[in-house]
Enzyme design. Structure first.
Site, short mmCIF file in Angstrom:
data_model
loop_
_atom_site.label_atom_id
_atom_site.label_comp_id
_atom_site.label_asym_id
_atom_site.label_seq_id
_atom_site.Cartn_x
_atom_site.Cartn_y
_atom_site.Cartn_z
N ARG A 78 20.22 -41.34 28.99
CA ARG A 78 21.31 -42.24 28.59
C ARG A 78 22.39 -41.42 27.88
O ARG A 78 22.10 -40.78 26.86
CB ARG A 78 20.77 -43.33 27.65
CG ARG A 78 21.88 -44.19 27.08
CD ARG A 78 21.42 -45.34 26.18
NE ARG A 78 22.62 -45.97 25.68
CZ ARG A 78 22.90 -46.22 24.40
NH1 ARG A 78 22.01 -45.96 23.45
NH2 ARG A 78 24.05 -46.74 24.07
N HIS A 122 30.89 -45.72 23.46
CA HIS A 122 30.09 -45.36 22.28
C HIS A 122 31.06 -44.83 21.22
O HIS A 122 30.95 -43.71 20.75
CB HIS A 122 29.00 -44.35 22.66
CG HIS A 122 27.83 -44.32 21.72
ND1 HIS A 122 26.50 -44.41 22.13
CD2 HIS A 122 27.76 -44.18 20.37
CE1 HIS A 122 25.70 -44.34 21.09
NE2 HIS A 122 26.43 -44.18 20.00
N GLU A 167 26.40 -50.92 20.43
CA GLU A 167 26.40 -51.45 19.06
C GLU A 167 27.77 -51.97 18.62
O GLU A 167 28.43 -51.37 17.75
CB GLU A 167 25.90 -50.39 18.08
CG GLU A 167 24.50 -49.90 18.40
CD GLU A 167 23.90 -49.00 17.33
OE1 GLU A 167 24.61 -48.65 16.37
OE2 GLU A 167 22.71 -48.67 17.45
N ASN A 295 18.66 -51.30 20.27
CA ASN A 295 18.60 -50.11 19.41
C ASN A 295 17.95 -50.52 18.10
O ASN A 295 18.41 -51.45 17.43
CB ASN A 295 20.01 -49.59 19.10
CG ASN A 295 20.74 -49.09 20.35
OD1 ASN A 295 20.20 -49.11 21.44
ND2 ASN A 295 21.96 -48.63 20.16
N TYR A 297 16.05 -49.10 14.38
CA TYR A 297 15.66 -48.01 13.46
C TYR A 297 14.84 -48.49 12.27
O TYR A 297 13.86 -47.88 11.89
CB TYR A 297 16.92 -47.27 12.95
CG TYR A 297 17.57 -46.49 14.06
CD1 TYR A 297 17.15 -45.21 14.38
CD2 TYR A 297 18.59 -47.05 14.83
CE1 TYR A 297 17.72 -44.50 15.43
CE2 TYR A 297 19.17 -46.35 15.88
CZ TYR A 297 18.73 -45.08 16.17
OH TYR A 297 19.28 -44.39 17.22
N GLU A 369 17.68 -47.09 22.01
CA GLU A 369 17.67 -46.09 20.94
C GLU A 369 16.55 -46.42 19.97
O GLU A 369 16.38 -47.58 19.58
CB GLU A 369 18.96 -46.08 20.11
CG GLU A 369 20.15 -45.48 20.79
CD GLU A 369 21.39 -45.46 19.90
OE1 GLU A 369 21.26 -45.44 18.66
OE2 GLU A 369 22.49 -45.48 20.47
C1 FCB Z 1 23.05 -45.65 16.07
C2 FCB Z 1 24.10 -45.04 16.96
C3 FCB Z 1 23.82 -43.63 17.39
C4 FCB Z 1 23.18 -42.83 16.30
C5 FCB Z 1 22.02 -43.56 15.67
C6 FCB Z 1 21.30 -42.81 14.58
O1 FCB Z 1 23.62 -46.63 15.27
O2 FCB Z 1 24.27 -45.81 18.12
O3 FCB Z 1 25.01 -43.07 17.87
O4 FCB Z 1 24.11 -42.42 15.39
O5 FCB Z 1 22.45 -44.79 15.17
#
Ligand code: FCB
Length: 465
Positions: A78, A122, A167, A295, A297, A369
């Site tokens: 990607r 992006h 995002e 995405n 985290y 992500e």
């Molecule tokens: C996301 C972004 C990516 C990267 C990660 C850690 O928010 O899409 O570009 O910076 O975080």
């Protein structure tokens, strides 16, 4: 190991990057400036004064990087397309040299047996468009459609999987309300207007890609936040509802249902009258999608007030999110954190997949992500030993596998990121890669986590450790 431990046949293993974070070569071959070039040049915006140069010099080193993708046994890559390489002024004249770069990249990926998954936006908006208002200007959505059509015409015979936006919350709210991303503004109405125009651009681009007639699958990469109330009080529940509204539903309801959430509009009635929403916009935004990218985290906990909480755990006082009451705050839970300070909790990944599977009506889901930053360095033996990152990936992929077993249509996973890269406002100080990059020499070293991921991608089973 039982078969229960195996990802299903055909599960796609990939890694992700973004143009501005890796390409470098910001003035090569007619590329125009983007808002991130401009923003990074302002004092105090990016840690250490870092800029998009040299990044990973991927613009010149992509053949080596594709070799590394093969070493990692990836089935898909990607990447994002830099709008200012293709249309240096944002609209009008096409820069053939910019198209040629992505042409070469796509051909080389296919030759190496990798599926190209392309993101159209992006965050590197052409600076010229910012000068006429950027995403707060409705015309930008139409320019995005035209740019998407150019790219889809040029690459659509070889690229099947497209993500319109990455995002949109970051592009609109971090960029126009919190001011920590380009263009660095702090204005509620601008942020809400930009969010709407990004969504409109998503709908228009989706139509444009399909209009090329090339076989395509279109989705979006969305950072659905996992918002949890800190305690059981009504005030915490209210804070969670409100935060969820402006972080998630303000994007997913228009895209997936063709409406704006009524509670969000009511909550923000004093901020804006939403007159930027024109007749027909919601129909345009509400295009059927082929897949949704997620995405993820970290989760977030919120409370209605900081009263009685340990001040060391509280953040965001005064304005934790757009439209927050001044007392509403974020509350950390004391979990282990990554180098970003983000708390590690893989249950959030399961929760977000479960929720979006319900809301998106059964379309394919991909984790587009997921990953973590840790303070890596090259050891004396020449390797990069990053057991914390392997732990992070393994725990999150176990949550992903649990989701698959629960019948959630998760079809693939893209690690963030292939390479250490320019982490936006954090510059080069935060390393997310499966591959370590020495920015002085551009030497790449596959980290232990990269070797671990390569085994997983080859067998679809968790490697023994
Ligand atoms: C996301 C972004 C990516 C990267 C990660 C850690 O928010 O899409 O570009 O910076 O975080």
């Amino acid at each position: 190991m039982t078969d229960q431990e195996r990802f299903p046949e055909g599960f796609l293993w990939g890694a992700a990057t973004a143009s501005f974070q890796i390409e470098g070569a910001t003035t090569a071959d007619g590329r125009g400036p983007s808002i991130w070039d401009t923003f990074a040049d302002l004092p105090g915006t990016v840690l250490g004064g870092d800029t998009g140069e040299p990044a990973d010099d991927h613009y010149n080193r992509y053949p080596e990087d594709i070799g590394l993708m093969r070493e990692l046994n990836l089935g898909a890559y990607r990447f994002s397309i830099a709008w200012p390489r293709v249309l240096p002024q944002g609209s009008g004249a096409v820069n053939q040299a910019g198209i040629d770069f992505y042409d070469r990249l796509v051909d080389a990926l296919l030759e190496a047996g990798l599926q190209p998954w392309a993101t159209l936006y992006h965050w590197d908006l052409p600076q010229t468009l910012q000068e006429s208002g950027g995403w707060t200007d409705r015309d930008t959505a139409e320019h995005f459609r035209d740019y998407s059509a150019v790219v889809a015409e040029a690459l659509g015979d070889r690229v099947e999987n497209w993500m319109t936006l990455n995002e949109p919350w970051c592009a609109s709210f971090l960029g126009h309300y919190h001011g920590v991303h380009a263009p660095g503004h702090r204005d509620s109405v601008e942020a809400l207007t930009a969010a709407h125009h990004l969504l409109l651009g998503h709908g228009l681009a989706t139509q444009a890609i399909r209009a090329t007639g090339h076989p395509s699958r279109v989705g979006m990469a969305h950072n659905q936040a996992v918002i949890r109330p800190h305690g059981a009080s009504a005030a915490d529940a209210r804070a969670a509802r409100r935060a969820d509204g402006v972080r998630n539903r303000i994007f997913t309801d228009p895209v997936l249902k063709g409406v704006y959430p009524a509670d969000v509009k009511a909550d923000l009635a004093e901020v804006t009258d939403f007159s930027f929403i024109k007749d027909g916009d919601l129909e345009t935004i509400h295009q059927p999608l082929d897949f949704l990218g997620v995405n993820y985290y970290t989760p977030e906990w919120v409370a209605g007030s900081a009263k009685g909480l340990d001040p060391a755990t509280v953040s965001g006082e005064g304005s934790a999110w757009l439209g927050a009451d001044p007392e509403e705050v974020h509350v950390s839970q004391g979990l282990p954190v990554t180098h970003m300070g983000w708390e590690i909790d893989p249950t959030g990944l399961f929760d977000v997949l479960q929720r979006l599977a319900g809301e998106s009506g059964g379309i394919d889901l991909y984790v587009t992500e997921n990953g973590c930053a840790f303070e890596d360095s090259v050891a004396d033996d020449g390797g990069v030993h990053d057991p914390d990152r392997i732990d992070y990936y393994e725990s999150h992929l176990r949550a992903a596998l649990e989701a698959v077993r629960a019948g959630i249509p998760l079809r693939g996973y893209f690690a963030w990121s292939l390479l250490d890269n320019f982490e936006w406002a954090w510059g080069y100080s935060r390393r997310f890669g499966l591959i370590h990059v020495d920015y002085e020499t551009q030497k790449r070293v596959v980290k232990d986590s990269g070797k671990w991921y390569a085994q997983l991608a080859q067998t679809s089973r968790f490697p023994n450790r």
